[in-house]
Design a protein around this motif. Structure first.
Motif, PDB file in Angstrom:
ATOM      1  N   ILE A  77      34.581  27.192 -12.548  1.00 18.39           N
ATOM      2  CA  ILE A  77      34.374  25.792 -12.952  1.00 18.39           C
ATOM      3  C   ILE A  77      34.881  24.942 -11.793  1.00 18.39           C
ATOM      4  O   ILE A  77      36.035  25.073 -11.388  1.00 18.39           O
ATOM      5  CB  ILE A  77      35.166  25.491 -14.243  1.00 18.39           C
ATOM      6  N   VAL A  94      44.231  26.055 -24.771  1.00 16.77           N
ATOM      7  CA  VAL A  94      45.309  25.123 -24.424  1.00 16.77           C
ATOM      8  C   VAL A  94      45.175  23.829 -25.244  1.00 16.77           C
ATOM      9  O   VAL A  94      44.080  23.321 -25.434  1.00 16.77           O
ATOM     10  CB  VAL A  94      45.271  24.802 -22.913  1.00 16.77           C
ATOM     11  N   HIS A  95      46.311  23.329 -25.692  1.00 14.78           N
ATOM     12  CA  HIS A  95      46.287  22.126 -26.532  1.00 14.78           C
ATOM     13  C   HIS A  95      47.563  21.319 -26.327  1.00 14.78           C
ATOM     14  O   HIS A  95      48.441  21.724 -25.561  1.00 14.78           O
ATOM     15  CB  HIS A  95      46.141  22.515 -28.004  1.00 14.78           C
ATOM     16  N   PHE A 149      49.048  21.752 -14.467  1.00 13.68           N
ATOM     17  CA  PHE A 149      47.963  22.737 -14.537  1.00 13.68           C
ATOM     18  C   PHE A 149      46.747  22.205 -13.801  1.00 13.68           C
ATOM     19  O   PHE A 149      46.607  21.009 -13.612  1.00 13.68           O
ATOM     20  CB  PHE A 149      47.585  23.030 -15.988  1.00 13.68           C
ATOM     21  N   GLN A 150      45.860  23.122 -13.453  1.00 11.36           N
ATOM     22  CA  GLN A 150      44.569  22.677 -12.939  1.00 11.36           C
ATOM     23  C   GLN A 150      43.653  22.501 -14.153  1.00 11.36           C
ATOM     24  O   GLN A 150      43.761  23.252 -15.133  1.00 11.36           O
ATOM     25  CB  GLN A 150      44.008  23.681 -11.952  1.00 11.36           C
ATOM     26  N   ARG A 189      54.051  23.531 -32.561  1.00 10.25           N
ATOM     27  CA  ARG A 189      53.235  22.313 -32.702  1.00 10.25           C
ATOM     28  C   ARG A 189      52.144  22.565 -33.730  1.00 10.25           C
ATOM     29  O   ARG A 189      51.941  23.701 -34.158  1.00 10.25           O
ATOM     30  CB  ARG A 189      52.587  21.964 -31.354  1.00 10.25           C
ATOM     31  N   PHE A 208      37.640  32.134 -19.500  1.00 10.69           N
ATOM     32  CA  PHE A 208      38.642  32.926 -18.758  1.00 10.69           C
ATOM     33  C   PHE A 208      38.179  33.296 -17.346  1.00 10.69           C
ATOM     34  O   PHE A 208      38.595  34.316 -16.807  1.00 10.69           O
ATOM     35  CB  PHE A 208      38.984  34.218 -19.535  1.00 10.69           C
ATOM     36  N   GLY A 209      37.283  32.510 -16.786  1.00 12.40           N
ATOM     37  CA  GLY A 209      36.802  32.818 -15.438  1.00 12.40           C
ATOM     38  C   GLY A 209      35.743  33.909 -15.395  1.00 12.40           C
ATOM     39  O   GLY A 209      35.305  34.319 -14.320  1.00 12.40           O
ATOM     40  N   SER A 258      59.244  22.897 -14.347  1.00 18.25           N
ATOM     41  CA  SER A 258      59.670  23.889 -15.341  1.00 18.25           C
ATOM     42  C   SER A 258      60.305  25.093 -14.662  1.00 18.25           C
ATOM     43  O   SER A 258      59.811  25.542 -13.631  1.00 18.25           O
ATOM     44  CB  SER A 258      58.448  24.349 -16.133  1.00 18.25           C
ATOM     45  N   ASN A 262      40.674  28.371 -21.126  1.00 16.89           N
ATOM     46  CA  ASN A 262      41.734  29.078 -21.836  1.00 16.89           C
ATOM     47  C   ASN A 262      42.040  28.334 -23.136  1.00 16.89           C
ATOM     48  O   ASN A 262      41.444  27.292 -23.420  1.00 16.89           O
ATOM     49  CB  ASN A 262      42.956  29.098 -20.902  1.00 16.89           C
ATOM     50  N   ALA A 313      51.997  19.221 -22.378  1.00 18.89           N
ATOM     51  CA  ALA A 313      53.284  18.545 -22.239  1.00 18.89           C
ATOM     52  C   ALA A 313      53.545  18.131 -20.794  1.00 18.89           C
ATOM     53  O   ALA A 313      54.199  17.133 -20.522  1.00 18.89           O
ATOM     54  CB  ALA A 313      54.396  19.477 -22.711  1.00 18.89           C
ATOM     55  N   ALA A 350      40.513  23.199 -14.687  1.00 18.96           N
ATOM     56  CA  ALA A 350      39.675  24.352 -15.045  1.00 18.96           C
ATOM     57  C   ALA A 350      40.496  25.392 -15.809  1.00 18.96           C
ATOM     58  O   ALA A 350      40.005  26.001 -16.758  1.00 18.96           O
ATOM     59  CB  ALA A 350      39.054  24.971 -13.798  1.00 18.96           C
ATOM     60  N   GLY A 351      41.744  25.588 -15.419  1.00 20.67           N
ATOM     61  CA  GLY A 351      42.598  26.592 -16.057  1.00 20.67           C
ATOM     62  C   GLY A 351      42.900  26.253 -17.512  1.00 20.67           C
ATOM     63  O   GLY A 351      43.080  27.148 -18.341  1.00 20.67           O
TER      64      GLY A 351
HETATM   65  C1  LIG Z   1      55.858  25.369 -18.313  1.00 20.19           C
HETATM   66  C2  LIG Z   1      54.613  25.598 -19.111  1.00 20.19           C
HETATM   67  C3  LIG Z   1      54.254  24.661 -20.076  1.00 20.19           C
HETATM   68  C4  LIG Z   1      53.099  24.852 -20.826  1.00 20.19           C
HETATM   69  N1  LIG Z   1      52.741  23.904 -21.725  1.00 20.19           N
HETATM   70  C5  LIG Z   1      51.619  24.090 -22.458  1.00 20.19           C
HETATM   71  C6  LIG Z   1      51.188  23.110 -23.400  1.00 20.19           C
HETATM   72  O1  LIG Z   1      51.766  22.036 -23.528  1.00 20.19           O
HETATM   73  N2  LIG Z   1      50.114  23.422 -24.180  1.00 20.19           N
HETATM   74  C7  LIG Z   1      49.435  24.604 -24.038  1.00 20.19           C
HETATM   75  O2  LIG Z   1      48.478  24.857 -24.778  1.00 20.19           O
HETATM   76  N3  LIG Z   1      49.775  25.501 -23.109  1.00 20.19           N
HETATM   77  C8  LIG Z   1      50.848  25.265 -22.336  1.00 20.19           C
HETATM   78  N4  LIG Z   1      51.183  26.211 -21.399  1.00 20.19           N
HETATM   79  C9  LIG Z   1      50.274  27.346 -21.148  1.00 20.19           C
HETATM   80  C10 LIG Z   1      49.205  26.906 -20.101  1.00 20.19           C
HETATM   81  O3  LIG Z   1      48.428  25.874 -20.626  1.00 20.19           O
HETATM   82  C11 LIG Z   1      48.294  28.050 -19.718  1.00 20.19           C
HETATM   83  O4  LIG Z   1      49.090  29.007 -19.076  1.00 20.19           O
HETATM   84  C12 LIG Z   1      47.154  27.573 -18.809  1.00 20.19           C
HETATM   85  O5  LIG Z   1      46.142  28.529 -18.815  1.00 20.19           O
HETATM   86  C13 LIG Z   1      47.599  27.313 -17.421  1.00 20.19           C
HETATM   87  O6  LIG Z   1      46.524  26.850 -16.670  1.00 20.19           O
HETATM   88  P1  LIG Z   1      46.447  27.053 -15.104  1.00 20.19           P
HETATM   89  O7  LIG Z   1      45.806  25.837 -14.594  1.00 20.19           O
HETATM   90  O8  LIG Z   1      47.776  27.438 -14.569  1.00 20.19           O
HETATM   91  O9  LIG Z   1      45.388  28.221 -15.028  1.00 20.19           O
HETATM   92  P2  LIG Z   1      45.541  29.756 -14.753  1.00 20.19           P
HETATM   93  O10 LIG Z   1      46.692  30.324 -15.512  1.00 20.19           O
HETATM   94  O11 LIG Z   1      45.438  29.968 -13.291  1.00 20.19           O
HETATM   95  O12 LIG Z   1      44.193  30.262 -15.425  1.00 20.19           O
HETATM   96  C14 LIG Z   1      44.005  30.293 -16.823  1.00 20.19           C
HETATM   97  C15 LIG Z   1      42.656  30.944 -17.152  1.00 20.19           C
HETATM   98  O13 LIG Z   1      41.600  30.130 -16.652  1.00 20.19           O
HETATM   99  C16 LIG Z   1      40.797  30.857 -15.733  1.00 20.19           C
HETATM  100  N5  LIG Z   1      40.468  29.951 -14.638  1.00 20.19           N
HETATM  101  C17 LIG Z   1      41.339  29.331 -13.801  1.00 20.19           C
HETATM  102  N6  LIG Z   1      40.681  28.552 -12.933  1.00 20.19           N
HETATM  103  C18 LIG Z   1      39.366  28.669 -13.213  1.00 20.19           C
HETATM  104  C19 LIG Z   1      38.191  28.107 -12.652  1.00 20.19           C
HETATM  105  N7  LIG Z   1      38.230  27.246 -11.632  1.00 20.19           N
HETATM  106  N8  LIG Z   1      37.000  28.457 -13.197  1.00 20.19           N
HETATM  107  C20 LIG Z   1      36.933  29.331 -14.229  1.00 20.19           C
HETATM  108  N9  LIG Z   1      38.014  29.890 -14.811  1.00 20.19           N
HETATM  109  C21 LIG Z   1      39.216  29.566 -14.311  1.00 20.19           C
HETATM  110  C22 LIG Z   1      41.640  32.036 -15.258  1.00 20.19           C
HETATM  111  O14 LIG Z   1      40.839  33.130 -14.892  1.00 20.19           O
HETATM  112  C23 LIG Z   1      42.456  32.325 -16.504  1.00 20.19           C
HETATM  113  O15 LIG Z   1      41.738  33.131 -17.406  1.00 20.19           O
HETATM  114  C24 LIG Z   1      52.318  26.022 -20.628  1.00 20.19           C
HETATM  115  C25 LIG Z   1      52.681  26.958 -19.649  1.00 20.19           C
HETATM  116  C26 LIG Z   1      53.812  26.748 -18.885  1.00 20.19           C
HETATM  117  C27 LIG Z   1      54.148  27.758 -17.805  1.00 20.19           C
END
Ligand SMILES: Cc1cc2nc3c(=O)[nH]c(=O)nc-3n(C[C@H](O)[C@H](O)[C@H](O)COP(=O)(O)OP(=O)(O)OC[C@H]3O[C@@H](n4cnc5c(N)ncnc54)[C@H](O)[C@@H]3O)c2cc1C
Length: 389
Positions: free
Chosen positions: A78, A30-31, A20-21, A340, A72-73, A291, A28, A16, A23-24
């Motif tokens: 990545i 995420v959709h 986010f980055q 969703r 999950f890292g 947010s 994980n 939405a 890789a994150g």
């Molecule tokens: C306001 C808000 C809205 C959201 N909307 C959605 C949505 O629309 N759909 C949905 O599915 N989710 C949604 N989420 C959840 C979100 O997608 C997850 O929290 C996601 O993991 C966030 O990614 P991040 O980039 O912050 O990574 P992080 O939370 O920092 O990391 C997530 C995971 O990836 C691993 N990781 C991070 N970087 C790397 C790397 N470089 N290499 C290897 N592993 C790595 C970490 O170890 C961890 O296990 C939302 C969350 C919030 C707070």
């Protein structure tokens, strides 16, 4: 997006918000609630990774990619990604108007999803006894605000998209605006207030710590509060306001319950404005740039359990209000239910759900007005026990 949006290319699924980055969201679960798409990692075709010893490798064999998706890292870092993209020459983003349900029943719940929001949930979905609609939407993010108690009605709203031959809603743009690249640049550069760091460009803040706080501002010549994501207003991060409200109201049960329910209602009311803001500038399907700090737990269920899951949350929300009134604890659910649908493939070893159509329920709350951290953890654990059990 600044590179691909002008050419009408998109990721097959996207979140939405932008904050986010990559890789994150690949490491994980995420959709983006696109009915016919799955998790974002399913669309990764190559990765550049760094292993524990500092060596760098390109992973492009499907057998290896299966392990790195949702890793999950645990396997390493990545550091580069290649994605499959889809071309969508026409895209409409819109909100299906908020509507109060005639009554709290499974049929009314599905009427909003399938008829109002034209969800692409096939009528043949097992266990689904529901009103059917046109199935014209490509995605739908639903919000469900339960009333204060059993007597007050529940209302629903959906942020949706349509693509291709279904993108025919009158008066809603289908193309990228002519100046879309400049608009992305503006979005990255606009100033936001970040707690402890002061004013920063949005792009810097998002890269550093994820979603910047939702900003409110008083615009010149306008006495009412308005969301000011562009230049001109003095931004105030909503997180700070919520924290202050939480501290101020701690121990005072009556305002806290009203505030909690008010926040739920406000989330539905704000959605059309937030959606409109990005649609006007970039029309790319994203609708959130910022947010408040949020607690979220997400559960994947078969669609026939959708109503049961929401009914459970409704009972929990009402019970939390009642308990608060009796002074028992300080946690009140203060956000609407969100959900969703997605169709999951089979692309990762650690995938948390089986392939197929899933209902993804998201239970959320703002921590700053959620009482002490133990009380919200107890409430989330209850959800985990029922929905994760
Ligand atoms: C306001 C808000 C809205 C959201 N909307 C959605 C949505 O629309 N759909 C949905 O599915 N989710 C949604 N989420 C959840 C979100 O997608 C997850 O929290 C996601 O993991 C966030 O990614 P991040 O980039 O912050 O990574 P992080 O939370 O920092 O990391 C997530 C995971 O990836 C691993 N990781 C991070 N970087 C790397 C790397 N470089 N290499 C290897 N592993 C790595 C970490 O170890 C961890 O296990 C939302 C969350 C919030 C707070």
């Amino acid at each position: 997006m600044a590179k691909i949006r002008p050419l009408n290319y998109f990721l097959p699924s996207q979140t939405a918000g932008y904050f986010f980055q990559l890789a994150g969201i690949v490491a994980n679960t995420v959709h983006g609630g696109i009915y016919e798409s799955g998790f974002i990692y399913e669309y990764v075709t190559r990765m550049r990774v760094m292993l524990h010893d500092g060596s760098i490798k390109v992973i492009d064999d499907e057998k290896d990619l299966r392990f790195w998706r949702t890793s999950f890292g645990l396997l390493g870092l990545i550091i580069g990604l290649e994605f499959e993209l889809v071309q969508r020459p026409k895209l409409q983003v819109y909100t299906v108007p908020e509507r109060e349900l005639a009554n709290w029943s499974e049929a009314e719940f599905w009427r909003y999803i399938n008829v109002d929001a034209a969800a692409n949930v096939p009528p043949s979905t097992p266990g689904l006894a529901a009103p059917t609609g046109f199935q014209a939407a490509a995605s739908g993010e639903f919000f469900l605000n339960f009333g204060l108690d059993d007597l007050l009605g529940s209302s629903m709203l959906c942020v949706a998209t349509r693509t291709g031959e279904n993108a025919t809603l009158p008066g809603i743009p289908t193309d990228a605006p002519a100046d879309v690249v400049a608009q992305y640049e503006k979005l990255m550069q606009h100033m936001v207030v970040v707690k402890d760091d002061g004013l920063e460009p949005y792009g810097t803040a998002a890269r550093k710590m994820g979603a910047p706080p939702l900003q409110f501002s008083v615009e010149a010549g306008n006495s009412s509060f308005s969301i000011a994501l562009g230049p001109g207003g003095l931004p105030v991060p909503l997180n700070v306001l919520l924290e202050d409200a939480g501290t101020f109201l701690e121990g005072d049960s009556i305002p806290l319950d009203l505030l909690s329910r008010g926040l739920s209602a406000a989330s539905l009311q704000q959605a059309p404005g937030l959606m409109e803001y990005l649609r006007k500038r970039v029309n790319d399907g994203f609708w959130l740039t910022e947010s408040p700090a949020a607690l979220i737990s997400a559960w994947f269920l078969t669609p026939d359990k959708a109503f049961q899951a929401m009914d459970f949350l409704r009972s929990q929300q009402h019970a939390s209000l009642k308990r608060q009134k009796q002074g028992e604890n300080h946690f009140i659910w203060n956000q609407p239910a969100e959900f969703r649908f997605l169709t999951v493939g089979d692309k990762a070893e650690l995938q948390v759900v089986s392939p197929g159509l899933h209902f993804n329920s998201e239970f959320l709350s703002f921590p700053d007005v959620s009482g002490d951290s133990q009380s919200w953890k107890r409430a989330f654990k209850k959800v985990q026990k029922i929905l994760g059990g």
